[in-house]
Design a protein around this motif. Structure first.
Motif, short mmCIF file in Angstrom:
data_model
loop_
_atom_site.label_atom_id
_atom_site.label_comp_id
_atom_site.label_asym_id
_atom_site.label_seq_id
_atom_site.Cartn_x
_atom_site.Cartn_y
_atom_site.Cartn_z
N ALA A 147 48.08 38.19 30.90
CA ALA A 147 47.13 37.21 30.35
C ALA A 147 46.27 37.83 29.25
N GLY A 148 46.26 39.16 29.16
CA GLY A 148 45.50 39.82 28.10
C GLY A 148 44.10 40.26 28.47
N TYR A 149 43.78 40.23 29.76
CA TYR A 149 42.46 40.67 30.19
C TYR A 149 42.39 42.20 30.18
N LEU A 150 41.26 42.70 29.76
CA LEU A 150 41.02 44.14 29.77
C LEU A 150 40.21 44.51 31.00
N THR A 151 40.41 45.74 31.46
CA THR A 151 39.63 46.25 32.58
C THR A 151 38.19 46.46 32.12
N PRO A 152 37.27 46.70 33.04
CA PRO A 152 35.88 46.95 32.63
C PRO A 152 35.73 48.15 31.68
N LYS A 153 36.66 49.08 31.73
CA LYS A 153 36.60 50.23 30.82
C LYS A 153 37.35 49.96 29.52
N GLY A 154 37.87 48.76 29.35
CA GLY A 154 38.52 48.38 28.10
C GLY A 154 40.00 48.69 28.00
N HIS A 155 40.63 49.02 29.11
CA HIS A 155 42.06 49.31 29.12
C HIS A 155 42.85 48.05 29.46
N ASP A 156 44.10 48.03 29.05
CA ASP A 156 44.91 46.84 29.36
C ASP A 156 45.73 47.01 30.64
N HIS A 157 45.80 48.20 31.18
CA HIS A 157 46.55 48.43 32.42
C HIS A 157 45.61 48.30 33.61
N TRP A 158 45.94 47.36 34.49
CA TRP A 158 45.16 47.13 35.71
C TRP A 158 45.82 47.85 36.86
N TRP A 159 45.03 48.52 37.66
CA TRP A 159 45.50 49.15 38.89
C TRP A 159 45.23 48.20 40.06
N PRO A 160 46.06 48.23 41.09
CA PRO A 160 45.84 47.35 42.23
C PRO A 160 44.43 47.46 42.82
N ALA A 161 43.88 48.67 42.89
CA ALA A 161 42.53 48.84 43.43
C ALA A 161 41.49 48.13 42.57
N GLN A 162 41.71 48.12 41.26
CA GLN A 162 40.78 47.40 40.37
C GLN A 162 40.84 45.90 40.62
N VAL A 163 42.02 45.39 40.86
CA VAL A 163 42.17 43.96 41.16
C VAL A 163 41.46 43.62 42.46
N GLN A 164 41.61 44.48 43.45
CA GLN A 164 40.93 44.27 44.72
C GLN A 164 39.41 44.24 44.51
N GLU A 200 36.65 41.14 44.93
CA GLU A 200 35.49 41.32 45.81
C GLU A 200 34.18 41.09 45.06
N GLY A 201 34.26 40.93 43.75
CA GLY A 201 33.07 40.65 42.96
C GLY A 201 32.36 41.87 42.41
N ARG A 202 32.98 43.02 42.46
CA ARG A 202 32.31 44.24 42.00
C ARG A 202 32.17 44.33 40.50
N PHE A 203 32.99 43.64 39.74
CA PHE A 203 32.91 43.70 38.27
C PHE A 203 32.24 42.47 37.68
N GLU A 204 31.70 41.62 38.53
CA GLU A 204 31.13 40.36 38.06
C GLU A 204 30.03 40.56 37.01
N SER A 205 29.16 41.52 37.24
CA SER A 205 28.07 41.74 36.28
C SER A 205 28.61 42.21 34.93
N TYR A 206 29.67 43.00 34.96
CA TYR A 206 30.26 43.46 33.69
C TYR A 206 30.80 42.28 32.89
N TYR A 207 31.58 41.42 33.53
CA TYR A 207 32.19 40.31 32.79
C TYR A 207 31.18 39.23 32.45
N THR A 208 30.16 39.06 33.27
CA THR A 208 29.10 38.11 32.94
C THR A 208 28.34 38.58 31.71
N ARG A 209 28.06 39.89 31.66
CA ARG A 209 27.35 40.48 30.53
C ARG A 209 28.18 40.39 29.25
N SER A 210 29.48 40.69 29.33
CA SER A 210 30.32 40.64 28.13
C SER A 210 30.55 39.21 27.66
#
Length: 102
Positions: free
Chosen positions: A67-84, A88-98
């Protein structure tokens, strides 16, 4: 402003929504949740007698990358743990801010 009309009408708004790419207005969590709902609906139509099994985090990582989403660190490769963590909502503040800076 609407293209040809004096005001927006229901059919023109529906056309605009259909033409919009979901990745332009949905955060990754929202996108995954929408995709999972769609997958579940399609599964239910085809296999109503079998319960839906959610894809694993590795498959969802591929969905986010495609889909073209970048990880919070700006990479295009997602790891399964990052998806988990994303679900769980751990990156919500990052994506809300961006989203606010766009």
């Amino acid at each position: 402003m609407p293209l040809r009309e004096q005001k927006f009408i229901e059919s023109s708004v529906e056309k605009l929504i259909r033409a919009t790419e979901p990745t332009n207005y949905l955060m990754p969590t929202q996108y995954l949740e929408a995709r999972l709902r769609t997958m579940e609906q399609e599964h239910t139509k085809l296999h109503s007698d079998e319960p839906f099994k959610r894809p694993g985090f590795s498959r969802l990582a591929v969905v986010l990358k495609e889909a073209g989403y970048l990880t919070p660190k700006g990479h295009d490769h997602w790891w399964p743990a990052q998806v988990q963590q994303l679900l769980e909502g751990r990156f919500e503040s990052y994506y809300t801010r961006s989203a606010q800076t766009d």
